[in-house]
Enzyme design. Structure first.
Site, short mmCIF file in Angstrom:
data_model
loop_
_atom_site.label_atom_id
_atom_site.label_comp_id
_atom_site.label_asym_id
_atom_site.label_seq_id
_atom_site.Cartn_x
_atom_site.Cartn_y
_atom_site.Cartn_z
N HIS A 1 -10.33 -9.76 10.22
CA HIS A 1 -9.64 -9.18 11.38
C HIS A 1 -9.26 -10.29 12.36
O HIS A 1 -10.05 -11.19 12.64
CB HIS A 1 -10.54 -8.18 12.11
N GLU B 1 -2.78 -2.77 9.57
CA GLU B 1 -3.77 -2.96 8.51
C GLU B 1 -3.19 -3.74 7.34
O GLU B 1 -2.09 -3.44 6.88
CB GLU B 1 -4.30 -1.61 8.02
N CYS C 1 -8.50 2.52 12.46
CA CYS C 1 -9.13 1.56 11.56
C CYS C 1 -10.57 1.37 12.02
O CYS C 1 -10.82 0.84 13.10
CB CYS C 1 -8.38 0.23 11.57
#
Length: 277
Positions: A164, A213, A222
């Site tokens: 991320h 995503e 998410c």
């Protein structure tokens, strides 16, 4: 082949009972067709309930809507746990399901009335393990400069079993996510691509987030991204360890526990319908 359609705050999945085989019953290419919202069932991914591995109750495999296979999915594993209660024919409040995933063992707990609490494990901050080439040799990536489309961003990086990249902004509604998201995802500093979250701090205990995503594009929620959001917020001194994270599809409750360093996520898993392929 029977399937059930579930969603976690609008992040939707096709769930398949795959307990009789340790290989997914459909190919990644078939999963792409199933996820198509015009010519298929429509979903952000296909999730398979496979036989147990490594002393877990079940194994979870996911194919994204582009056919790629992510390590983990926070909303997906809540849907997985609720689907398992359907397969077992009972919902037992307090029941825990250790699930084997590519990100390790993840343990959801049934809270009742469609709510699931998930022990997401510890966040990974080591740049090489996220992975990212930002701040290589350092202990973490916190507020590092990254140029995307000729604009400089201050980014933080966290892995929740999947990578991320997190960016704090004044207003998440102003982010042109469909334009900038793909450029972050495929940036050269992310050798396995990345999920990207843009975050607005409303209060220290309340954050707003939008996500691009990896492998799915813009989604309504998410779960791993919400967890990474709180980690990045704490590391940047912007939020508390217990936060509500508001996503386009609704809210998740996230706690970064100081005692065991684990992230705990609580949110819904809702069945939409079942059918046959």
């Amino acid at each position: 082949m029977q399937f059930s359609k579930y969603h976690g705050l609008g992040n939707d999945f096709i769930l398949i009972d795959n307990r009789q085989s340790d290989q997914p019953l459909v190919t990644p290419q078939e999963a792409v067709q199933m996820c198509d919202r015009h010519f298929g069932i429509g979903a952000d991914g296909v999730i398979f309930v496979l036989p147990p591995q490594n002393h877990c109750d079940y194994t979870m495999i996911i194919f994204n809507s582009d056919g790629s296979e992510p390590e983990m999915c926070g909303n997906g594993i809540r849907c997985f746990a609720q689907f398992v209660t359907e397969l077992e024919g009972k919902e037992e409040v307090g029941k825990q399901y250790p699930i084997h995933t590519l990100a390790g063992t993840i343990t959801p707990t049934i809270k009742g009335e469609g709510m699931i609490r998930v022990d997401m494990g510890e966040p990974e901050l080591n740049p090489a393990k996220i992975p990212t080439t930002l701040n290589q040799g350092g202990e973490k990536v916190v507020s590092e400069s990254l140029t995307v489309a000729d604009k400089e961003y201050q980014v933080s990086c966290v892995s929740m079993g999947n990578p991320h990249c997190l960016v704090f902004v004044d207003k998440v509604a102003d982010v042109e996510l469909e334009k900038i998201g793909p450029l972050f995802e495929t940036h050269e500093v992310f050798p396995q691509k990345t999920n990207t979250e843009f975050i607005e701090v409303v209060r220290p205990d309340y954050l707003k987030m939008r996500v691009w995503e990896r492998g799915a594009g813009i989604t309504l929620a998410c779960g791993t991204g919400a967890c990474a959001t709180v980690v990045a917020g704490v590391l940047n001194g912007k939020c508390d360890r217990i936060c509500t994270v508001e996503l386009p599809g609704g809210c998740l409750e996230i706690e970064w526990n100081q005692e065991d360093n684990h992230i705990y996520m609580t949110g819904p898993a809702v069945k939409a319908f079942s059918g046959n392929l």
